[in-house]
Design a protein around this motif. Structure first.
Motif, PDB file in Angstrom:
ATOM      1  N   HIS A 196      -2.382  -3.009   6.842  1.00 43.65           N
ATOM      2  CA  HIS A 196      -3.169  -1.787   6.658  1.00 43.65           C
ATOM      3  C   HIS A 196      -4.628  -2.049   6.989  1.00 43.65           C
ATOM      4  CE1 HIS A 196      -5.126  -3.097   2.820  1.00 43.65           C
ATOM      5  NE2 HIS A 196      -4.032  -3.837   2.731  1.00 43.65           N
ATOM      6  N   TYR A 197      -5.337  -0.972   7.284  1.00 42.92           N
ATOM      7  CA  TYR A 197      -6.780  -1.082   7.430  1.00 42.92           C
ATOM      8  C   TYR A 197      -7.408  -1.232   6.049  1.00 42.92           C
ATOM      9  CZ  TYR A 197      -6.416   0.381  12.324  1.00 42.92           C
ATOM     10  OH  TYR A 197      -6.110   0.447  13.658  1.00 42.92           O
ATOM     11  N   VAL A 198      -8.459  -2.004   5.966  1.00 43.22           N
ATOM     12  CA  VAL A 198      -9.085  -2.293   4.687  1.00 43.22           C
ATOM     13  C   VAL A 198     -10.124  -1.225   4.357  1.00 43.22           C
ATOM     14  CG1 VAL A 198     -10.397  -3.983   3.344  1.00 43.22           C
ATOM     15  CG2 VAL A 198      -8.716  -4.760   5.046  1.00 43.22           C
ATOM     16  N   THR A 199     -10.047  -0.724   3.137  1.00 35.23           N
ATOM     17  CA  THR A 199     -11.042   0.208   2.608  1.00 35.23           C
ATOM     18  C   THR A 199     -11.520  -0.331   1.260  1.00 35.23           C
ATOM     19  OG1 THR A 199      -9.386   1.558   1.444  1.00 35.23           O
ATOM     20  CG2 THR A 199      -9.902   2.160   3.737  1.00 35.23           C
ATOM     21  N   GLU A 200     -12.400   0.425   0.623  1.00 35.58           N
ATOM     22  CA  GLU A 200     -12.923  -0.017  -0.662  1.00 35.58           C
ATOM     23  C   GLU A 200     -11.850  -0.032  -1.744  1.00 35.58           C
ATOM     24  OE1 GLU A 200     -16.586   1.740  -1.957  1.00 35.58           O
ATOM     25  OE2 GLU A 200     -17.369   1.924   0.080  1.00 35.58           O
ATOM     26  N   GLU A 201     -10.805   0.783  -1.589  1.00 34.08           N
ATOM     27  CA  GLU A 201      -9.718   0.772  -2.565  1.00 34.08           C
ATOM     28  C   GLU A 201      -8.827  -0.435  -2.317  1.00 34.08           C
ATOM     29  OE1 GLU A 201      -5.879   3.426  -4.045  1.00 34.08           O
ATOM     30  OE2 GLU A 201      -7.220   4.219  -2.498  1.00 34.08           O
ATOM     31  N   LEU A 202      -8.646  -1.272  -3.307  1.00 32.52           N
ATOM     32  CA  LEU A 202      -7.877  -2.496  -3.147  1.00 32.52           C
ATOM     33  C   LEU A 202      -6.452  -2.191  -2.684  1.00 32.52           C
ATOM     34  CD1 LEU A 202      -7.643  -5.581  -3.525  1.00 32.52           C
ATOM     35  CD2 LEU A 202      -6.932  -5.146  -5.889  1.00 32.52           C
ATOM     36  N   ASP A 203      -6.089  -2.739  -1.511  1.00 40.18           N
ATOM     37  CA  ASP A 203      -4.752  -2.562  -0.934  1.00 40.18           C
ATOM     38  C   ASP A 203      -4.374  -1.094  -0.788  1.00 40.18           C
ATOM     39  OD1 ASP A 203      -4.404  -5.347  -0.834  1.00 40.18           O
ATOM     40  OD2 ASP A 203      -3.657  -5.397  -2.886  1.00 40.18           O
ATOM     41  N   GLY A 204      -5.375  -0.230  -0.618  1.00 39.17           N
ATOM     42  CA  GLY A 204      -5.115   1.207  -0.561  1.00 39.17           C
ATOM     43  C   GLY A 204      -5.494   1.870   0.745  1.00 39.17           C
ATOM     44  N   GLY A 205      -5.804   1.084   1.785  1.00 40.43           N
ATOM     45  CA  GLY A 205      -6.230   1.656   3.056  1.00 40.43           C
ATOM     46  C   GLY A 205      -5.076   2.188   3.873  1.00 40.43           C
ATOM     47  N   PRO A 206      -5.372   2.872   4.977  1.00 39.25           N
ATOM     48  CA  PRO A 206      -4.330   3.466   5.829  1.00 39.25           C
ATOM     49  C   PRO A 206      -3.312   2.434   6.302  1.00 39.25           C
ATOM     50  CG  PRO A 206      -6.503   4.260   6.471  1.00 39.25           C
ATOM     51  CD  PRO A 206      -6.732   3.155   5.493  1.00 39.25           C
ATOM     52  N   ILE A 207      -2.038   2.721   6.068  1.00 36.19           N
ATOM     53  CA  ILE A 207      -0.957   1.794   6.405  1.00 36.19           C
ATOM     54  C   ILE A 207      -0.623   1.894   7.890  1.00 36.19           C
ATOM     55  CG2 ILE A 207       1.500   1.317   6.057  1.00 36.19           C
ATOM     56  CD1 ILE A 207       1.090   2.161   3.122  1.00 36.19           C
ATOM     57  N   ILE A 208      -0.549   0.734   8.542  1.00 40.01           N
ATOM     58  CA  ILE A 208      -0.221   0.670   9.969  1.00 40.01           C
ATOM     59  C   ILE A 208       1.252   0.363  10.182  1.00 40.01           C
ATOM     60  CG2 ILE A 208      -0.727  -0.485  12.162  1.00 40.01           C
ATOM     61  CD1 ILE A 208      -3.469  -1.271  10.920  1.00 40.01           C
ATOM     62  N   GLU A 209       1.761  -0.636   9.457  1.00 35.41           N
ATOM     63  CA  GLU A 209       3.145  -1.070   9.669  1.00 35.41           C
ATOM     64  C   GLU A 209       3.690  -1.702   8.390  1.00 35.41           C
ATOM     65  OE1 GLU A 209       5.610  -0.618  11.200  1.00 35.41           O
ATOM     66  OE2 GLU A 209       6.711  -2.342  11.943  1.00 35.41           O
ATOM     67  N   GLN A 210       4.990  -1.557   8.171  1.00 36.29           N
ATOM     68  CA  GLN A 210       5.683  -2.158   7.047  1.00 36.29           C
ATOM     69  C   GLN A 210       7.076  -2.600   7.483  1.00 36.29           C
ATOM     70  OE1 GLN A 210       5.157   1.400   4.372  1.00 36.29           O
ATOM     71  NE2 GLN A 210       4.375  -0.118   2.927  1.00 36.29           N
TER      72      GLN A 210
END
Length: 297
Positions: free
Chosen positions: A234-248
């Motif tokens: 995911h892309y990193v944002t200020e929310e811990l592990d909460g950024g936009p998901i790219i792949e899983q």
């Protein structure tokens, strides 16, 4: 271990090939306007992918690849001319040159599996990018990284020196790289650092988010008795592990798997998921809208 050809890019990196990524409110006439504009400017569309969230009032997304003779000379003028189309449809847009490689920095701590996958992909030519440097808060990876001919920088981090460490990291990367990859870099990135690379820092989290955020997710998963474990890029944002998901991706496990088994299985998933996400980012296949992504693959 990398499966031969699993991540091979099908992208054509001809010197006259460009990409156009657009997001805007959906309405009739968008595709016609873009196609007509490119045709009128002697550009030939070779690939087009589009998606609408809702034809009535939703958001529209499109990724176009096109060929334009003498692209390097003509692209600045093309971008200038496109502004009128963009204003008409309230577009957010980005042109890029397919042959221009993204410049990457990789941040890593003590675990090497995600770093190695990216280095193998890069060495094989399957990851179309330049890895400019590797930064670590430990020295364990120094010999490995330098064996690939890539500069390695040791920047130790403690709670007391975190601010100074990030300033040093920014000195190393600013003006040199487009994107930062956190390949199991076990440090939280500060908001001050993030503002320099919005939607350009990719992290691999060792769980299937939004489950088990934060530290020790495999221990959390074991305690919960899960039957599937996964990894999330995911892309990193200020929310811990909460950024936009790219792949899983996920893999089935059972009650017989202890925490160490989950970690072993998870390392394989992490490598694959991060490599896909980085490749898609380097090929301009990702559009971010709010806290989600549209990924054209």
């Amino acid at each position: 271990m990398k499966t031969q050809g699993q991540f091979q890019s099908s992208v054509d990196h001809r010197k006259d090939r460009a990409r156009l990524l657009i997001s805007c409110p959906d309405r009739p006439g968008i595709v016609a306007a873009i196609s007509s504009f490119l045709s009128e400017n002697q550009a030939n569309i070779v690939q087009s992918d589009q998606y609408t969230m809702d034809p009535d009032g939703g958001m529209f997304f499109i990724r176009i690849e096109f060929d334009l003779p003498d692209l390097e000379q003509k692209l600045p003028d093309l971008e200038q001319r496109f502004q009128s189309i963009a204003a008409q449809f309230q577009m957010k847009y980005r042109f890029s040159v397919a042959a221009k490689k993204k410049k990457l920095a990789i941040f890593v701590s003590k675990e090497d599996h995600c770093l190695l996958e990216l280095l193998w992909q890069w060495q094989a030519g399957d990851l179309y990018a330049d890895i400019e440097l590797v930064v670590s808060n430990h020295t364990i990876m120094k010999e490995l990284v330098e064996s690939f001919g890539i500069p390695f920088y040791h920047v130790p981090v403690t709670p007391e020196t975190k601010r100074e460490a990030e300033e040093k990291q920014l000195e190393l990367v600013q003006g040199k790289v487009d994107t930062i990859i956190l390949a199991r870099y076990m440090q939280i990135i500060s908001p001050q650092f993030l503002q320099h690379y919005p939607n350009r820092i990719i992290n691999i989290h060792h769980s299937f988010l939004p489950a088990f955020v934060g530290g020790k997710p495999y221990a959390q998963a074991y305690e919960r008795g899960v039957k599937l474990i996964g990894a999330t890029a995911h892309y990193v944002t200020e929310e811990l592990d909460g950024g936009p998901i790219i792949e899983q991706d996920v893999q089935r496990v059972s009650h017989r798997d202890d925490v160490n088994s989950l970690k072993r299985i998870g390392r394989h998933i992490e490598r694959i998921v991060l490599a896909r996400a980085v490749q898609w980012h380097c090929e301009d296949r990702i559009l971010v809208h709010q806290n989600k992504t549209v990924v054209f693959v």
